[in-house]
Structures are given as structure tokens and as C-alpha cells.
Scaffold this motif. Structure first.
Motif, PDB file in Angstrom:
ATOM      1  N   GLY A 215       0.925  -1.443   0.042  1.00  0.00           N
ATOM      2  CA  GLY A 215       0.066  -0.015   0.005  1.00  0.00           C
ATOM      3  C   GLY A 215       0.934   1.223  -0.050  1.00  0.00           C
ATOM      4  N   ASP A 216       1.998   1.362   0.791  1.00  0.00           N
ATOM      5  CA  ASP A 216       2.869   2.521   0.670  1.00  0.00           C
ATOM      6  C   ASP A 216       3.520   2.403  -0.530  1.00  0.00           C
ATOM      7  OD1 ASP A 216       4.547   0.302   0.927  1.00  0.00           O
ATOM      8  OD2 ASP A 216       5.341   0.922   2.916  1.00  0.00           O
ATOM      9  N   LEU A 217       4.139   1.671  -1.251  1.00  0.00           N
ATOM     10  CA  LEU A 217       4.799   1.928  -2.407  1.00  0.00           C
ATOM     11  C   LEU A 217       4.127   2.497  -3.553  1.00  0.00           C
ATOM     12  CD1 LEU A 217       6.671  -1.574  -2.722  1.00  0.00           C
ATOM     13  CD2 LEU A 217       7.923   0.758  -2.401  1.00  0.00           C
ATOM     14  N   SER A 218       2.665   2.126  -3.716  1.00  0.00           N
ATOM     15  CA  SER A 218       1.737   2.644  -4.466  1.00  0.00           C
ATOM     16  C   SER A 218       1.627   4.174  -4.478  1.00  0.00           C
ATOM     17  CB  SER A 218       0.788   1.619  -4.929  1.00  0.00           C
ATOM     18  OG  SER A 218       0.026   1.756  -3.689  1.00  0.00           O
ATOM     19  N   ALA A 219       1.819   4.577  -3.301  1.00  0.00           N
ATOM     20  CA  ALA A 219       1.530   5.834  -3.148  1.00  0.00           C
ATOM     21  C   ALA A 219       2.512   6.975  -3.271  1.00  0.00           C
ATOM     22  CB  ALA A 219       1.007   5.987  -1.538  1.00  0.00           C
ATOM     23  N   LEU A 220       3.739   6.506  -3.439  1.00  0.00           N
ATOM     24  CA  LEU A 220       4.779   7.481  -3.550  1.00  0.00           C
ATOM     25  C   LEU A 220       4.863   8.249  -4.642  1.00  0.00           C
ATOM     26  CD1 LEU A 220       7.937   4.640  -2.682  1.00  0.00           C
ATOM     27  CD2 LEU A 220       6.402   6.121  -1.034  1.00  0.00           C
ATOM     28  N   GLN A 221       5.364   9.438  -4.339  1.00  0.00           N
ATOM     29  CA  GLN A 221       5.909  10.451  -5.549  1.00  0.00           C
ATOM     30  C   GLN A 221       7.123  10.237  -5.781  1.00  0.00           C
ATOM     31  OE1 GLN A 221       4.906  14.426  -4.710  1.00  0.00           O
ATOM     32  NE2 GLN A 221       4.366  14.790  -6.920  1.00  0.00           N
ATOM     33  N   PHE A 222       7.920  10.365  -4.668  1.00  0.00           N
ATOM     34  CA  PHE A 222       9.305  10.514  -4.834  1.00  0.00           C
ATOM     35  C   PHE A 222      10.024   9.410  -3.907  1.00  0.00           C
ATOM     36  CE2 PHE A 222       8.486  15.199  -4.486  1.00  0.00           C
ATOM     37  CZ  PHE A 222       8.149  15.121  -5.678  1.00  0.00           C
ATOM     38  N   LEU A 223      11.029   8.777  -4.341  1.00  0.00           N
ATOM     39  CA  LEU A 223      11.482   7.551  -3.674  1.00  0.00           C
ATOM     40  C   LEU A 223      13.088   7.675  -3.585  1.00  0.00           C
ATOM     41  CD1 LEU A 223      11.398   4.412  -3.017  1.00  0.00           C
ATOM     42  CD2 LEU A 223      11.936   4.068  -5.311  1.00  0.00           C
ATOM     43  N   TRP A 224      13.731   7.355  -2.402  1.00  0.00           N
ATOM     44  CA  TRP A 224      15.051   7.431  -2.074  1.00  0.00           C
ATOM     45  C   TRP A 224      15.610   5.812  -1.605  1.00  0.00           C
ATOM     46  CZ3 TRP A 224      12.083  11.517  -1.051  1.00  0.00           C
ATOM     47  CH2 TRP A 224      12.184  12.697  -1.387  1.00  0.00           C
ATOM     48  N   LYS A 225      16.281   5.262  -2.401  1.00  0.00           N
ATOM     49  CA  LYS A 225      16.814   3.962  -2.325  1.00  0.00           C
ATOM     50  C   LYS A 225      18.314   4.335  -1.543  1.00  0.00           C
ATOM     51  CE  LYS A 225      14.956   1.287  -6.089  1.00  0.00           C
ATOM     52  NZ  LYS A 225      15.045   0.415  -7.054  1.00  0.00           N
ATOM     53  N   ILE A 226      18.236   3.513  -0.458  1.00  0.00           N
ATOM     54  CA  ILE A 226      19.737   3.209   0.117  1.00  0.00           C
ATOM     55  C   ILE A 226      20.686   2.504  -0.618  1.00  0.00           C
ATOM     56  CG2 ILE A 226      20.794   2.834   2.470  1.00  0.00           C
ATOM     57  CD1 ILE A 226      17.983   2.953   3.936  1.00  0.00           C
ATOM     58  N   GLU A 227      21.648   3.095  -0.619  1.00  0.00           N
ATOM     59  CA  GLU A 227      22.781   2.371  -1.670  1.00  0.00           C
ATOM     60  C   GLU A 227      22.971   0.978  -1.294  1.00  0.00           C
ATOM     61  OE1 GLU A 227      26.494   4.458  -1.527  1.00  0.00           O
ATOM     62  OE2 GLU A 227      26.898   4.496   0.617  1.00  0.00           O
ATOM     63  N   GLY A 228      23.338   0.209  -2.278  1.00  0.00           N
ATOM     64  CA  GLY A 228      23.455  -1.194  -2.186  1.00  0.00           C
ATOM     65  C   GLY A 228      22.190  -2.037  -2.000  1.00  0.00           C
ATOM     66  N   SER A 229      21.197  -1.564  -1.901  1.00  0.00           N
ATOM     67  CA  SER A 229      19.961  -2.102  -1.319  1.00  0.00           C
ATOM     68  C   SER A 229      19.452  -2.953  -2.680  1.00  0.00           C
ATOM     69  CB  SER A 229      18.977  -1.240  -0.771  1.00  0.00           C
ATOM     70  OG  SER A 229      19.337  -0.527   0.284  1.00  0.00           O
ATOM     71  N   GLU A 230      18.894  -4.302  -2.465  1.00  0.00           N
ATOM     72  CA  GLU A 230      18.385  -4.852  -3.349  1.00  0.00           C
ATOM     73  C   GLU A 230      16.798  -4.932  -3.251  1.00  0.00           C
ATOM     74  OE1 GLU A 230      20.303  -8.371  -4.606  1.00  0.00           O
ATOM     75  OE2 GLU A 230      22.142  -7.376  -5.158  1.00  0.00           O
ATOM     76  N   VAL A 231      16.169  -4.077  -3.358  1.00  0.00           N
ATOM     77  CA  VAL A 231      14.749  -4.126  -2.718  1.00  0.00           C
ATOM     78  C   VAL A 231      13.760  -3.783  -4.110  1.00  0.00           C
ATOM     79  CG1 VAL A 231      15.048  -3.187  -0.406  1.00  0.00           C
ATOM     80  CG2 VAL A 231      14.784  -1.514  -2.445  1.00  0.00           C
ATOM     81  N   ASP A 232      12.834  -4.785  -3.901  1.00  0.00           N
ATOM     82  CA  ASP A 232      11.875  -4.628  -4.825  1.00  0.00           C
ATOM     83  C   ASP A 232      10.842  -3.537  -4.746  1.00  0.00           C
ATOM     84  OD1 ASP A 232       9.766  -5.311  -6.875  1.00  0.00           O
ATOM     85  OD2 ASP A 232       9.192  -7.175  -5.964  1.00  0.00           O
ATOM     86  N   THR A 233      10.723  -2.585  -5.616  1.00  0.00           N
ATOM     87  CA  THR A 233      10.258  -1.296  -5.636  1.00  0.00           C
ATOM     88  C   THR A 233       9.207  -1.214  -6.988  1.00  0.00           C
ATOM     89  OG1 THR A 233      11.776  -0.189  -6.544  1.00  0.00           O
ATOM     90  CG2 THR A 233      11.443  -0.084  -4.129  1.00  0.00           C
ATOM     91  N   SER A 234       8.691  -2.504  -7.350  1.00  0.00           N
ATOM     92  CA  SER A 234       8.124  -2.582  -8.621  1.00  0.00           C
ATOM     93  C   SER A 234       6.671  -2.096  -8.551  1.00  0.00           C
ATOM     94  CB  SER A 234       8.059  -3.922  -9.251  1.00  0.00           C
ATOM     95  OG  SER A 234       7.374  -4.775  -8.125  1.00  0.00           O
ATOM     96  N   ALA A 235       6.026  -2.092  -7.192  1.00  0.00           N
ATOM     97  CA  ALA A 235       4.855  -1.545  -7.112  1.00  0.00           C
ATOM     98  C   ALA A 235       4.772  -0.010  -7.161  1.00  0.00           C
ATOM     99  CB  ALA A 235       4.605  -2.052  -5.655  1.00  0.00           C
ATOM    100  N   ALA A 236       5.947   0.752  -7.034  1.00  0.00           N
ATOM    101  CA  ALA A 236       6.040   2.229  -7.001  1.00  0.00           C
ATOM    102  C   ALA A 236       5.939   2.644  -8.341  1.00  0.00           C
ATOM    103  CB  ALA A 236       7.245   2.392  -6.384  1.00  0.00           C
ATOM    104  N   THR A 237       4.694   2.778  -8.978  1.00  0.00           N
ATOM    105  CA  THR A 237       4.379   3.036 -10.371  1.00  0.00           C
ATOM    106  C   THR A 237       4.187   4.563 -10.573  1.00  0.00           C
ATOM    107  OG1 THR A 237       2.315   2.392 -10.032  1.00  0.00           O
ATOM    108  CG2 THR A 237       3.445   0.732 -10.826  1.00  0.00           C
ATOM    109  N   LYS A 238       4.099   5.285  -9.285  1.00  0.00           N
ATOM    110  CA  LYS A 238       3.716   6.690  -9.675  1.00  0.00           C
ATOM    111  C   LYS A 238       5.002   7.550  -9.372  1.00  0.00           C
ATOM    112  CE  LYS A 238       0.040   6.715  -6.957  1.00  0.00           C
ATOM    113  NZ  LYS A 238      -1.050   7.088  -6.676  1.00  0.00           N
ATOM    114  N   VAL A 239       6.099   6.961  -9.227  1.00  0.00           N
ATOM    115  CA  VAL A 239       7.087   7.713  -8.829  1.00  0.00           C
ATOM    116  C   VAL A 239       7.872   8.718  -9.797  1.00  0.00           C
ATOM    117  CG1 VAL A 239       9.759   7.549  -7.980  1.00  0.00           C
ATOM    118  CG2 VAL A 239       7.830   5.980  -6.989  1.00  0.00           C
TER     119      VAL A 239
END
Length: 653
Positions: A215-239
């Protein structure tokens, strides 16, 4: 068979920790999912049957023998990482073990009155199982028994063929939660090891839990990833924008890292979920599971942008095997005086400072672009501003865009008020003050509503009304039309006669006496018979004004005006003295259409004749009023085109 199992724990501890430790179904299911992970399960199937008050949790892990059930599962406080010397810290598949305190199994009693556990260990031929109930545990406590002995399940009641199955019966409705969908979303936020990458799948009523369920990823307008992270942010479609944050602070040891992401929504309202509650928070995970439910609350950061924040960070160093356990019993918070927690707080404060610096610029850019796209009139206004004003205006539009509103109509109304307010500030030279207020919505609203802003709006209203009056005067060519307009405006807008008479008002008490004396004729027919267009009495700044309009085509003599004016003066003076005003300041004003002969032949005689009535008494002409109004309000006329353009722009937003 009834003595096959034995739980070795003080039953008072079981009563208090088991029944009261956890507050919601998601926290309870989290413990069972973590146990399945530690059992090297690849699939967890959770089925919720609300009609029959049943929850079934089934995994395909390594399962348990009877010995395992007694010595590990039923033993409260079993510390696998320490006591299992073979696969204590890491599972056979190489997974870091999530469990630590050995208390999670007690959480089941928080939501269910009856629990069945059945399991079959890999390599064994048959399954086994037990049944526990809160009622039986309380009976054992009441009888002061040293231990509680669960009941063995009959063979024909066993159905598990792989791993472990837990059935929760007699569910406590108050702990069951809002919906199955809400549980799916909560579990998605409590684990970072769900999915094919980790070979770990969770089904709830047959539907898989995915990152999109967060629910939170789909609400994102801006996104900051922490370096070296392999996180699945595919649901963040509105970034719209992405950034990178460092994964450690200067001085940290090389093996201490943070991973994950931090994001912001377009509006705080987008983080308010009916099923999940408020997503305005940052969850902390360690070893792939929830460790701190919302660390943002502990930062005590009141800056505006924090209302838009959400995120998930992983800090495995919080749950290091060679360090003391700092998690609370329900594993949703931590002991805050630990140096590892203090270090994490310092990291987050540093990271959020970097987030804020970018957030302000990005938000202004995209909110202004969106507003321009949706309102061509607003784009025209912004693009037409001088560069010195444009930056402050764009900040204003960005701020208004982010204020939660129920519909587009409300937002358009806010834009209209914002444009007018900004133009007022331009007139006052206060756009810098306006810009400084934009960091706080409450200050912005207060500034728009303060007394100076109100006076500025009244100023504009006065400009419009006066321009209307002057334009009508200027456009009137025939005497009848002039007469009609003067009758309508002159007594309601005395500023046309004298700019200082802004706040003139009538006196009903004196006016009624003037009518009784016959000075003011209150009957239209008699007015016409006497040849008088109109007469009225007004007071202004301590003066008493008697104003008479003659027909525009009427011919009058100076002698007649003097005689008439003297009669008015004497009558009004007598009335004022009877009301306690011994020395009234009275002026009589005649408004004519045709000039009297003395105007060109002997103007001094006119002045003397009017002064003979009373000091300040005088003759004015219709055409002179038009000329005087144009001169007195030249600045208003100069501004009229700009105001008309602004009015059209605001109407089109």
C-alpha cells in the motif's frame, strides 16, 4: 496418550504472556510466519474462515517430531540460536533465523481460545498433534499444577502430510481485524523476504501476498533508495523522482550497514489507508522481519515533509547473534537506550535531512507542472509574473496543491484565493513574508485570513465598485440617463461629491423631523409638482449635509437657490439645537445640469451667495462630477485593465 506432551513453564507466565502479549491478528500471524521461515518452509497457506471462527496456518517446512514439539515448541523460552548447536543461527537452507526469545508461540492465545497443532517431521512416517485451550490452562493455574498437559489429537483427526499445521479456533472477534485484505497488507509490510527471490511464498485464502499489497509503495511520488539495497520497488508505479542515500554514517564499522528505502507521497491523505491505518511511518526490519513498527514517531521531527513520509529500512545489526536481544517481548519495538538503536536514530536523522533538501525542490517542480497542466489560466498567470515574483508564486501553488481537499472544485477554489492573495501581497510588497509562510500550512492559512489581507480584499472591492460608477458616468451622454444614474449612486456613494466623504451615513431621527418640517418631501408626486428631482440628508465627519439634485434640464436662479438653501439651513439648525447640538456644522449642496448665468459673469457673487447660506455650501454640476471623479480616481482607472485581466484569469482557473 493424554500424557504424551508436557509444557514446562510456570502457568502464571503462560497466562499473562500468552493471552495478553499481542494486540492484533497481524502480530500473531507474524510469529507463525517467522516460525515457518525458520523451518525452511517455502509455502505458508493461511486460511481465515470468519463464519466458523477458524484460522488455519499451514507450512511445508521440515516439521517437528514429538521430541521437537515438547523440547522446542512447547518449551517457552527455547532459544534456538543459542541452544541448537547444529543449525541454531542459520537454517539448513542458509536462512538467518528470525526467532530468538522463544515466546512467539504464546501469541496464538491472544486471538484464539482453542489451538490445534499437528506436524510431521521430514523422514518420519506418521504425523502427530495436540490440542490446547485457554480454559484448560486456567484450570491448571487454578489447581496450581506445575505444568499444563495438552490433549493429543486422535489419529483420524490428523491431516498434515508435510510440515506443520496450526488451527486456531474460537477466535476472539475483537482481535480478528477488519478484513482478510487488511491482513494481507500488514504481512506485506512486516516481511522483506516474501517472493520468488527468497523462495518464500505466503497465501491468504488462496491469494499470494505481494509487494503491491504493502500500500505504501503505490502511494509514492518521490523515492530514495539506500545504496547497495536490492529491494523490490516494482509496485512504486507513480514515482516521479528517485534519489540515493548512503548506507552508513562516518565512523561506523564496515560490516554495519542499513538498507531499504524512504519515500514521500504527493499528499498526506494518500498515506491514510482504511485497511492499514496511517502509513505515515518508517518500519524497521531485521533478518527480514518486523523489528520496530514505526521509528519515525521516535525521531520527534515536526518538519512539514515528515507528514508525507513512509518507508522500510533493514538494520540487521539490531539483531546480531553476538549481541544482547533488544527487542521487546512482542518484537514490535526496541529498548531505546541501546547503542545500536541510538546509532540507527542518528542515521535516520542524517538521511531525512538529505531527503528534505530534495523534497522541497521536487515537490515545487511537479506540483506546479501539474497545476499548470490542469489549469491553462493558472499557467498564464504564473508565466506572466516577473521572475522576481515567480519563485514565490510557484511555492504558493505547490503548497496549495498538497493541502488535502475532498474534490477538484475545492482545490480550484483554493487556487483562486491563492492568486488573489498573492496579488494583494504584491501590492503590499510582502511576497517575501508570504514565501516564508509556506513551510507551514497553518501559518499559510492564518496569513491568508489576517486583517491586512482582509483590508486588501476590501480595497479591491472598493476599486471595482468605484470603477463601475465612474464608467457609467463616463458613458452617459443624454441628460435623462445622467439624472437616473445620479439618483441611484449619489446618495449611496458620496465620494463622487467629495472623496473625503467615504463613511457618510444617514440620521433617521433628524431626517424624520426634516420631513415633518417639509424640508424633505417624502412623496414622489409632490416632488414632481415642486419641480424637485430629489433631496436627501446625510451626515459625514461631523457635518450635516443637505443635498438637492435639480433636473438636468431645469433652469434655476442664484436668488432662488439662496432662498431655498437658507430655508433648509434654518430648519435643520432649529432641529439640531432641539436635539442638543447648539452649533451644528451644516452645508447645503445643489447639483445642477445647467449653469446659472453668474457662473461666467460673476463667479464671486455665487461664492458669496452660497456662503451666506452657510460656510461650505456650494453648487456642483453633473459634468463636473464626471471630470472630478476621473481626476480623483485616475490611479483606479489606470489599474482597471490589470484588475479586469486578473478577474478573468481567476474565473477561468
Amino acid at each position: 496418550m493424554s500424557d504424551l506432551y508436557e509444557m514446562t513453564v510456570d502457568l502464571n507466565v503462560l497466562d499473562h504472556l500468552g493471552i495478553n502479549l499481542y494486540s492484533n491478528i497481524a502480530a500473531v500471524i507474524t510469529e507463525s510466519v517467522a516460525n515457518a521461515w525458520d523451518a525452511d518452509a517455502e509455502l505458508i497457506e493461511i486460511n481465515i474462515d470468519k463464519e466458523n471462527d477458524l484460522i488455519t496456518i499451514k507450512d511445508n517446512g521440515i516439521g517437528m517430531s514429538i521430541s521437537d514439539m515438547n523440547q522446542k515448541y512447547l518449551r517457552v523460552g527455547y532459544r534456538r540460536r543459542v541452544e541448537d548447536t547444529i543449525t541454531g543461527e542459520v537454517t539448513a537452507k542458509g536462512r538467518p533465523v528470525m526467532g530468538r526469545k522463544g515466546l512467539g508461540k504464546l501469541s496464538l492465545f491472544s486471538i484464539a481460545n482453542c489451538i490445534e497443532v499437528q506436524s510431521i517431521k521430514d523422514g518420519e512416517a506418521s504425523a502427530h498433534g495436540l490440542k490446547m485451550s485457554i480454559a484448560d490452562i486456567k484450570d491448571s493455574v487454578r489447581l496450581r499444577e506445575r505444568s499444563y498437559k495438552p490433549v493429543s489429537l486422535e489419529v483420524d483427526a490428523l491431516s498434515v502430510t508435510k510440515g506443520t499445521q496450526i488451527t486456531l479456533g474460537e477466535i476472539k472477534r475483537t482481535r480478528l481485524g477488519k478484513s482478510v485484505q487488511a491482513l494481507r497488507r500488514r504481512l506485506a509490510r512486516r516481511f522483506s523476504v516474501i517472493g520468488e527471490k527468497f523462495n518464500f511464498k505466503i497465501l491468504i485464502n488462496g491469494q499470494p501476498v505481494t509487494m503491491e499489497d504493502r500500500g505504501d509503495l503505490s502511494a509514492l511520488q518521490f523515492l530514495w533508495k539506500i545504496e547497495g539495497s536490492e529491494v523490490d520497488t516494482s509496485a512504486a508505479t507513480k514515482v516521479k523522482e528517485t534519489g540515493i542515500l548512503e548506507n552508513s554514517l562516518p565512523g561506523w564499522e564496515s560490516n554495519i550497514k542499513v538498507s531499504g528505502w524512504i519515500g514521500t507521497s504527493r499528499t498526506p491523505k494518500e498515506l491514510d489507508s482504511e485497511e492499514l491505518g496511517n502509513l505515515n511511518g518508517i518500519v524497521v526490519l531485521s533478518r527480514g522481519r518486523l523489528f520496530h513498527e514505526n521509528i519515525l514517531d521516535r525521531l520527534n521531527d515536526g518538519r512539514l515533509f515528515t507528514k508525507y513520509l513512509t518507508g522500510q529500512i533493514e538494520a540487521d545489526f539490531l539483531d546480531a547473534n553476538d549481541k544482547p536481544d533488544i527487542a521487546t517481548s512482542d518484537r514490535q519495538r526496541v529498548q531505546e537506550d541501546d547503542e545500536r538503536y541510538i546509532a540507527l536514530i542518528a542515521f535516520l536523522k542524517s538521511a531525512l535531512n538529505k531527503v528534505e533538501s530534495k523534497w522541497s525542490d521536487w515537490r515545487k517542480k511537479h506540483e506546479v507542472e501539474k497545476a499548470k497542466e490542469e489549469s491553462p489560466a493558472l499557467k498564464q498567470w504564473l508565466d506572466g509574473l516577473p521572475s522576481g515574483f515567480r519563485k514565490s508564486a510557484e511555492s504558493l501553488i505547490a503548497q496549495i496543491s498538497s493541502i488535502p481537499v475532498d474534490n477538484d472544485v475545492d482545490q480550484k477554489l483554493m487556487f483562486k484565493h491563492g492568486v488573489i492573495a498573492f496579488e494583494r501581497m504584491k501590492l503590499r510588497g510582502s511576497t517575501d513574508e508570504f514565501g516564508h509562510s509556506l513551510t507551514n500550512p497553518q501559518q499559510l492559512l492564518e496569513l491568508l485570513g489576517d486583517r491586512d489581507a482582509l483590508e486588501a480584499s476590501l480595497y479591491r472591492d472598493i476599486v471595482n465598485s468605484r470603477l463601475d460608477a465612474i464608467k457609467q458616468f463616463n458613458n452617459l451622454l443624454d441628460q435623462d440617463a445622467k439624472e437616473k444614474v445620479l439618483q441611484e449612486y449619489l446618495f449611496n456613494h458620496l465620494w463622487l461629491l467629495d472623496p473625503s466623504w467615504e463613511r457618510a451615513s444617514g440620521s433617521e431621527a433628524i431626517e424624520s423631523k426634516l420631513i415633518a418640517e417639509g424640508v424633505i418631501i417624502d412623496d414622489l408626486t409632490k416632488k414632481e409638482e415642486l419641480g424637485r428631482v430629489d433631496i436627501a440628508y446625510k451626515t459625514s465627519a461631523g457635518k450635516h449635509l443637505i443635498i438637492e439634485l435639480k433636473r438636468a434640464g431645469a433652469s434655476v436662479t442664484l436668488h432662488g437657490l439662496n432662498e431655498q438653501g437658507t430655508k433648509y439651513f434654518d430648519k435643520l439648525k432649529k432641529i439640531c439645537r432641539s436635539l442638543g447640538d447648539k452649533n451644528p456644522n451644516i452645508e447645503v449642496i445643489f447639483v445642477l445640469g445647467k449653469e446659472i448665468p453668474e457662473e461666467s459673469s460673476n463667479p464671486e457673487r455665487i461664492k458669496h451667495s452660497m456662503n451666506a447660506i452657510s460656510p461650505g455650501s456650494r453648487i456642483m454640476y453633473y459634468d463636473g462630477l464626471i471630470h472630478s471623479a476621473q481626476n480623483s480616481y485616475a490611479s483606479y482607472l489606470e489599474k482597471s485593465k490589470e484588475l479586469d485581466k486578473l478577474e478573468l484569469l481567476v474565473d477561468n482557473i
